[in-house]
Design a protein around this motif. Sequence first.
Motif, PDB file in Angstrom:
ATOM      1  N   ILE A  22      19.165  40.399   2.521  1.00 40.01           N
ATOM      2  CA  ILE A  22      18.444  41.662   2.467  1.00 40.01           C
ATOM      3  C   ILE A  22      17.405  41.514   1.361  1.00 40.01           C
ATOM      4  O   ILE A  22      17.761  41.308   0.196  1.00 40.01           O
ATOM      5  N   VAL A  23      16.135  41.578   1.738  1.00 39.58           N
ATOM      6  CA  VAL A  23      15.049  41.338   0.793  1.00 39.58           C
ATOM      7  C   VAL A  23      14.185  42.595   0.694  1.00 39.58           C
ATOM      8  O   VAL A  23      13.322  42.832   1.547  1.00 39.58           O
ATOM      9  N   PRO A  24      14.398  43.437  -0.324  1.00 38.55           N
ATOM     10  CA  PRO A  24      13.530  44.608  -0.509  1.00 38.55           C
ATOM     11  C   PRO A  24      12.095  44.181  -0.796  1.00 38.55           C
ATOM     12  O   PRO A  24      11.847  43.139  -1.419  1.00 38.55           O
ATOM     13  N   ARG A  25      11.155  44.991  -0.347  1.00 38.35           N
ATOM     14  CA  ARG A  25       9.733  44.687  -0.548  1.00 38.35           C
ATOM     15  C   ARG A  25       9.169  45.657  -1.589  1.00 38.35           C
ATOM     16  O   ARG A  25       8.476  46.619  -1.251  1.00 38.35           O
ATOM     17  N   LEU A  26       9.489  45.379  -2.840  1.00 36.62           N
ATOM     18  CA  LEU A  26       9.090  46.260  -3.929  1.00 36.62           C
ATOM     19  C   LEU A  26       7.838  45.789  -4.651  1.00 36.62           C
ATOM     20  O   LEU A  26       7.252  46.538  -5.436  1.00 36.62           O
ATOM     21  N   ALA A  27       7.451  44.546  -4.432  1.00 39.52           N
ATOM     22  CA  ALA A  27       6.296  43.999  -5.127  1.00 39.52           C
ATOM     23  C   ALA A  27       5.484  43.140  -4.163  1.00 39.52           C
ATOM     24  O   ALA A  27       6.019  42.615  -3.179  1.00 39.52           O
ATOM     25  N   VAL A  28       4.197  43.015  -4.449  1.00 41.24           N
ATOM     26  CA  VAL A  28       3.309  42.174  -3.655  1.00 41.24           C
ATOM     27  C   VAL A  28       3.151  40.832  -4.364  1.00 41.24           C
ATOM     28  O   VAL A  28       2.809  40.800  -5.551  1.00 41.24           O
ATOM     29  N   PRO A  29       3.401  39.703  -3.691  1.00 37.64           N
ATOM     30  CA  PRO A  29       3.215  38.400  -4.343  1.00 37.64           C
ATOM     31  C   PRO A  29       1.789  38.250  -4.846  1.00 37.64           C
ATOM     32  O   PRO A  29       0.830  38.586  -4.150  1.00 37.64           O
ATOM     33  N   ALA A  30       1.671  37.739  -6.064  1.00 32.35           N
ATOM     34  CA  ALA A  30       0.348  37.569  -6.681  1.00 32.35           C
ATOM     35  C   ALA A  30       0.012  36.083  -6.781  1.00 32.35           C
ATOM     36  O   ALA A  30       0.615  35.247  -6.116  1.00 32.35           O
ATOM     37  N   GLY A  31      -0.947  35.755  -7.632  1.00 29.75           N
ATOM     38  CA  GLY A  31      -1.508  34.412  -7.658  1.00 29.75           C
ATOM     39  C   GLY A  31      -0.509  33.305  -7.888  1.00 29.75           C
ATOM     40  O   GLY A  31      -0.491  32.307  -7.161  1.00 29.75           O
ATOM     41  N   LEU A  32       0.343  33.450  -8.924  1.00 31.14           N
ATOM     42  CA  LEU A  32       1.298  32.388  -9.215  1.00 31.14           C
ATOM     43  C   LEU A  32       2.246  32.154  -8.053  1.00 31.14           C
ATOM     44  O   LEU A  32       2.507  31.011  -7.654  1.00 31.14           O
ATOM     45  N   GLU A  33       2.768  33.265  -7.502  1.00 29.64           N
ATOM     46  CA  GLU A  33       3.711  33.136  -6.389  1.00 29.64           C
ATOM     47  C   GLU A  33       3.060  32.450  -5.198  1.00 29.64           C
ATOM     48  O   GLU A  33       3.658  31.571  -4.564  1.00 29.64           O
ATOM     49  N   ALA A  81       0.412  30.511  -5.189  1.00 31.94           N
ATOM     50  CA  ALA A  81      -0.025  29.150  -5.499  1.00 31.94           C
ATOM     51  C   ALA A  81       1.125  28.163  -5.552  1.00 31.94           C
ATOM     52  O   ALA A  81       0.964  26.989  -5.200  1.00 31.94           O
ATOM     53  N   THR A  82       2.290  28.627  -5.993  1.00 33.18           N
ATOM     54  CA  THR A  82       3.403  27.706  -6.224  1.00 33.18           C
ATOM     55  C   THR A  82       4.598  27.925  -5.307  1.00 33.18           C
ATOM     56  O   THR A  82       5.439  27.035  -5.172  1.00 33.18           O
ATOM     57  N   GLY A  83       4.692  29.133  -4.708  1.00 32.98           N
ATOM     58  CA  GLY A  83       5.886  29.456  -3.940  1.00 32.98           C
ATOM     59  C   GLY A  83       7.058  29.849  -4.827  1.00 32.98           C
ATOM     60  O   GLY A  83       8.178  30.017  -4.335  1.00 32.98           O
ATOM     61  N   ILE A  84       6.828  29.989  -6.123  1.00 29.10           N
ATOM     62  CA  ILE A  84       7.885  30.372  -7.069  1.00 29.10           C
ATOM     63  C   ILE A  84       7.848  31.879  -7.279  1.00 29.10           C
ATOM     64  O   ILE A  84       6.861  32.405  -7.804  1.00 29.10           O
ATOM     65  N   PRO A  85       8.892  32.609  -6.884  1.00 29.83           N
ATOM     66  CA  PRO A  85       8.887  34.065  -7.053  1.00 29.83           C
ATOM     67  C   PRO A  85       8.974  34.451  -8.529  1.00 29.83           C
ATOM     68  O   PRO A  85       9.562  33.732  -9.342  1.00 29.83           O
ATOM     69  N   VAL A  86       8.399  35.585  -8.864  1.00 34.27           N
ATOM     70  CA  VAL A  86       8.547  36.186 -10.183  1.00 34.27           C
ATOM     71  C   VAL A  86       9.309  37.497  -9.995  1.00 34.27           C
ATOM     72  O   VAL A  86       8.818  38.418  -9.334  1.00 34.27           O
ATOM     73  N   VAL A  87      10.511  37.571 -10.544  1.00 37.74           N
ATOM     74  CA  VAL A  87      11.395  38.723 -10.357  1.00 37.74           C
ATOM     75  C   VAL A  87      11.668  39.342 -11.717  1.00 37.74           C
ATOM     76  O   VAL A  87      12.071  38.647 -12.656  1.00 37.74           O
ATOM     77  N   THR A  88      11.462  40.645 -11.857  1.00 43.63           N
ATOM     78  CA  THR A  88      11.574  41.294 -13.160  1.00 43.63           C
ATOM     79  C   THR A  88      12.917  41.972 -13.396  1.00 43.63           C
ATOM     80  O   THR A  88      13.178  42.438 -14.502  1.00 43.63           O
ATOM     81  N   THR A  89      13.764  42.035 -12.370  1.00 46.00           N
ATOM     82  CA  THR A  89      15.093  42.629 -12.528  1.00 46.00           C
ATOM     83  C   THR A  89      16.139  41.527 -12.498  1.00 46.00           C
ATOM     84  O   THR A  89      16.212  40.765 -11.527  1.00 46.00           O
ATOM     85  N   MET A  90      16.942  41.417 -13.526  1.00 42.32           N
ATOM     86  CA  MET A  90      17.995  40.405 -13.550  1.00 42.32           C
ATOM     87  C   MET A  90      18.997  40.681 -12.432  1.00 42.32           C
ATOM     88  O   MET A  90      19.376  41.837 -12.196  1.00 42.32           O
ATOM     89  N   PRO A  91      19.449  39.646 -11.719  1.00 37.44           N
ATOM     90  CA  PRO A  91      20.380  39.878 -10.608  1.00 37.44           C
ATOM     91  C   PRO A  91      21.694  40.508 -11.053  1.00 37.44           C
ATOM     92  O   PRO A  91      22.293  41.284 -10.309  1.00 37.44           O
ATOM     93  N   GLU A  92      22.135  40.197 -12.271  1.00 37.06           N
ATOM     94  CA  GLU A  92      23.361  40.818 -12.775  1.00 37.06           C
ATOM     95  C   GLU A  92      23.189  42.327 -12.928  1.00 37.06           C
ATOM     96  O   GLU A  92      24.102  43.106 -12.636  1.00 37.06           O
ATOM     97  N   ASP A  93      22.004  42.753 -13.378  1.00 31.62           N
ATOM     98  CA  ASP A  93      21.721  44.181 -13.518  1.00 31.62           C
ATOM     99  C   ASP A  93      21.587  44.839 -12.155  1.00 31.62           C
ATOM    100  O   ASP A  93      22.105  45.946 -11.927  1.00 31.62           O
ATOM    101  N   ALA A  94      20.905  44.164 -11.228  1.00 28.27           N
ATOM    102  CA  ALA A  94      20.765  44.713  -9.866  1.00 28.27           C
ATOM    103  C   ALA A  94      22.130  44.886  -9.219  1.00 28.27           C
ATOM    104  O   ALA A  94      22.415  45.929  -8.608  1.00 28.27           O
ATOM    105  N   ALA A  95      23.008  43.881  -9.358  1.00 23.36           N
ATOM    106  CA  ALA A  95      24.344  43.968  -8.765  1.00 23.36           C
ATOM    107  C   ALA A  95      25.142  45.104  -9.382  1.00 23.36           C
ATOM    108  O   ALA A  95      25.840  45.850  -8.675  1.00 23.36           O
ATOM    109  N   ARG A  96      25.054  45.261 -10.701  1.00 21.71           N
ATOM    110  CA  ARG A  96      25.786  46.345 -11.369  1.00 21.71           C
ATOM    111  C   ARG A  96      25.335  47.702 -10.844  1.00 21.71           C
ATOM    112  O   ARG A  96      26.171  48.575 -10.538  1.00 21.71           O
TER     113      ARG A  96
END
Length: 306
Positions: free
Chosen positions: A264-275, A277-292
């Motif tokens: 399940i992949v929420p679409r909360l952000a639009v991929p920008a230049g780094l993503e 260019a590299t295919g590396i996602p930038v995620v600002t919410t820690m998965p431990e916090d999201a799970a909690r």
Amino acid sequence: MTATPWHGGELRQDPLTGEWSVLAPHRARRPHTGAVGCPFCPGPSEDTPPETWRLPALGGGWLLRSVRNRYALSDHHEVIIESPLHDWDLATGTDAEAANVLFAWRDRLRALRTDAAQVVVFRNRGAAAGTSLDHPHSQVVGLPVLSASARRELSAQRERFERQGRPYTGEVSDTSRVVLDDGQTVAFAPFAPTAEFEVRVAPRRPAADFAGVSTGELTSAAATVRAVLRALRDELGDVPYNLFLHTAPSGLEHAPWLCWSMRIVPRLAVPAGLELATGIPVVTTMPEDAARRLRTRAATPAVPPA
């Protein structure tokens, strides 16, 4: 370079990356929300291609039905209309209704894998996730090629199995990232997510092929997916998302080193230049916090949608 005429367009492979692209000009003619009437609603506006499968309702009518996609990406492309009700949703439906959706996925996966290298099952929710019609539906597509991402995942899973002697089912040893676990199915935030609040759902008993899932396991998976989607809605609102199935490609249905799962992949952000260019996602919410946060929501009574 590889280019194959395919369904009114072309299937092309990038010579540097091995990635496939589908060029499908006919898809631009798809109807979108806002058109007069809904082609999936029973009644005068109903307008669909021939039906391929249905789950009948007691007393007549149907609970779910699948039809050929009028704007198909392959000759194995169907739309599963998940409810006759235009405002029904997987997050707010019942566990039994969610199970019916997964039963339909299992049936159409079995039916469409003939002559297909890979069958993709997915559900888009919201315009930002690619939905063109609001009526609840999912899609099943049989592709004649195996995507580069699928090949990479298969290779990684096989290497891991050879190292550890068991298939990858999820990183559930870290309970801080577990959202739900009913003993048959576990939902967890991945260690390295690709999106904010991404959740993966996997069976406790490893099995390569979703098409062979037992009724009990499927019912458990459906209840887990519905509960996670409800938790996401309660935490974030009616967020757009993509839900898709990972399952064994043709010929590997019994591979001991594979295990089906859902993402399940929420679409909360639009991929920008780094993503991009590299295919590396930038995620600002820690998965431990999201799970909690989702775990807390899943443990509380449902909040009616606004």
